[in-house]
Motif scaffolding. Structure first.
Motif, PDB file in Angstrom:
ATOM      1  N   ALA A  91       4.444  10.018   0.823  1.00  0.00           N
ATOM      2  CA  ALA A  91       3.012  10.025   0.820  1.00  0.00           C
ATOM      3  C   ALA A  91       2.655   9.167  -0.464  1.00  0.00           C
ATOM      4  N   GLN A  92       3.067   9.378  -1.714  1.00  0.00           N
ATOM      5  CA  GLN A  92       2.911   8.654  -2.878  1.00  0.00           C
ATOM      6  C   GLN A  92       3.807   7.261  -2.661  1.00  0.00           C
ATOM      7  N   ARG A  93       4.417   6.648  -1.934  1.00  0.00           N
ATOM      8  CA  ARG A  93       5.559   5.671  -1.934  1.00  0.00           C
ATOM      9  C   ARG A  93       5.369   4.317  -1.476  1.00  0.00           C
ATOM     10  N   LYS A  94       4.710   3.296  -1.776  1.00  0.00           N
ATOM     11  CA  LYS A  94       5.006   2.162  -1.134  1.00  0.00           C
ATOM     12  C   LYS A  94       5.042   1.628   0.274  1.00  0.00           C
ATOM     13  N   ALA A 111      -0.034   7.558   2.335  1.00  0.00           N
ATOM     14  CA  ALA A 111      -0.933   8.549   2.017  1.00  0.00           C
ATOM     15  C   ALA A 111      -2.344   7.265   2.540  1.00  0.00           C
ATOM     16  N   ASP A 112      -2.294   6.704   1.238  1.00  0.00           N
ATOM     17  CA  ASP A 112      -3.928   5.294   0.799  1.00  0.00           C
ATOM     18  C   ASP A 112      -3.864   4.995   2.379  1.00  0.00           C
ATOM     19  N   LYS A 121       5.599  13.491   4.753  1.00  0.00           N
ATOM     20  CA  LYS A 121       4.905  13.816   3.827  1.00  0.00           C
ATOM     21  C   LYS A 121       5.374  13.610   2.000  1.00  0.00           C
ATOM     22  N   GLU A 122       6.581  13.523   2.297  1.00  0.00           N
ATOM     23  CA  GLU A 122       7.317  13.686   0.487  1.00  0.00           C
ATOM     24  C   GLU A 122       7.569  11.697   0.722  1.00  0.00           C
ATOM     25  N   GLN A 134       0.832  -1.227  -0.188  1.00  0.00           N
ATOM     26  CA  GLN A 134      -0.332   0.288  -0.379  1.00  0.00           C
ATOM     27  C   GLN A 134       0.577   1.336  -0.577  1.00  0.00           C
ATOM     28  N   ARG A 135       0.162   2.519  -0.940  1.00  0.00           N
ATOM     29  CA  ARG A 135       0.904   3.511  -0.276  1.00  0.00           C
ATOM     30  C   ARG A 135       0.351   4.193   0.451  1.00  0.00           C
ATOM     31  N   LYS A 141      -8.901  12.516   5.155  1.00  0.00           N
ATOM     32  CA  LYS A 141      -8.646  13.120   4.135  1.00  0.00           C
ATOM     33  C   LYS A 141      -7.594  14.464   5.076  1.00  0.00           C
TER      34      LYS A 141
END
Length: 328
Positions: free
Chosen positions: A131-134, A97-98, A128-129, A94-95, A115
């Motif tokens: 957030a989209q990383r697994k 942020a997700d 924050k940087e 999962q990422r 959110k």
């Protein structure tokens, strides 16, 4: 925030064997406190936390968390607390942020609130940087910060941290604790911590609870425990041939204990080392004993555990691990 009375937990291993993991723990934690629970592997620390977080049911006794009974009102208890266990809680695929957003929704936040809360925690815990990383791509320290964020996503009043920094290098440990303490200040969270790192408990906890064999054997501030149960150690060395009256002089100090004279070296335990050392030096000089060196060693929490149980915490951990006891 927490009140337990004679809390116990037994595990039935077989028809003829029952493990008494927790043997009657009574404990109170006030709102806003940071309390560290210490003890070797198998002492009952994690079992106690699992009962307080409603993950397992007590065998007997009572426990209330945030005013709710853990056995009768587990759902209400869970809404009041966050729990960061020893393992990583986020799904590897999962990422970041997700995972935070999903955790918020699970706890009942609407999409907008989930959110918003995700953004706040990503910012506060410097994720924050990422957030989209697994999750599988994160370092150990980053994963633990994500675990803490997941435990805080629903803004709990109480946070349980079960060995949160185990396995992290000193820099990542310090970084994680900097974030935890800032979050505690920001959100006025009560924290209950278990740890094998005694320096963490010593420097950050307002109270230290020592557990062994499923029972609380000490409960006070770190400084009070060290003063009352260990004491400062004085170390004096003299020129060769002058050690004769050393032990007699040390025994005259108020509250002196564990007096040991070995050749030209003297050690003694006292309650207040900085005050007692000048007295010992003056007494030695008055008796014509030239002092070569004089030192005060402040006690550690491991000295406290050694005094309470006759073994160091590190030794106790090692023995419990090698015996394969799973009662923690």
């Amino acid at each position: 925030m927490i009140s337990t009375r004679e809390l116990t937990k037994d595990f039935v291993v077989s028809r003829t064997e029952t493990v008494h993991a927790v043997r009657g723990i009574s404990l109170d934690v006030e709102p806003g406190e940071l309390v560290a629970v210490l003890g070797p592997n198998g002492a009952g620390k994690t079992t106690t936390l699992r009962m307080l977080t409603t993950l397992i049911a007590p065998t007997s006794g009572t426990a209330k968390v945030a005013g709710y009974d853990v056995a009768a009102e587990p759902g209400r208890v869970r809404r009041q607390l966050g729990y960061v266990g020893q393992g990583n809680g986020a799904g590897h695929s999962q990422r970041v942020a997700d995972e935070l957003y999903g955790q918020g929704v699970i706890y009942g936040l609407d999409r907008r609130a989930a959110k918003r809360r995700t953004g706040e925690l990503l910012e506060s815990l410097e994720l924050k940087e990422l957030a989209q990383r697994k999750v599988s791509d994160l370092s150990g320290g980053q994963r633990r910060r994500l675990d803490v964020a997941m435990g805080l996503v629903h803004a709990p009043r109480l946070l349980f941290l079960d060995e949160p920094s185990t396995g992290l290098d000193p820099q990542n440990r310090a970084n994680l604790w900097d974030h935890i303490l800032r979050m505690r200040e920001q959100y006025s969270i009560t924290i209950v911590l278990t740890t094998h790192y005694l320096d963490e408990a010593d420097s950050m906890a307002e109270r230290v609870v020592v557990v062994d064999h499923g029972e609380v054997i000490a409960d006070d501030t770190a400084d009070a425990l060290k003063a009352d149960l260990a004491g400062d150690q004085l170390l004096l060395t003299v020129a060769p041939g002058n050690q004769g009256p050393l032990q007699r002089l040390a025994e005259q100090l108020p509250g002196a204990r564990e007096v040991q004279a070995d050749g030209d070296r003297l050690t003694v335990r006292v309650a207040d080392g900085p005050a007692a050392l000048p007295e010992l030096i003056t007494a030695a000089q008055h008796n014509g004993v030239p002092v070569a060196t004089a030192q005060v060693h402040r006690p550690t929490l491991d000295d406290v555990f050694l005094n309470l149980t006759g073994r160091s915490l590190r030794e106790a951990e090692s023995n419990a691990s090698s015996n394969g006891k799973a009662a923690a």
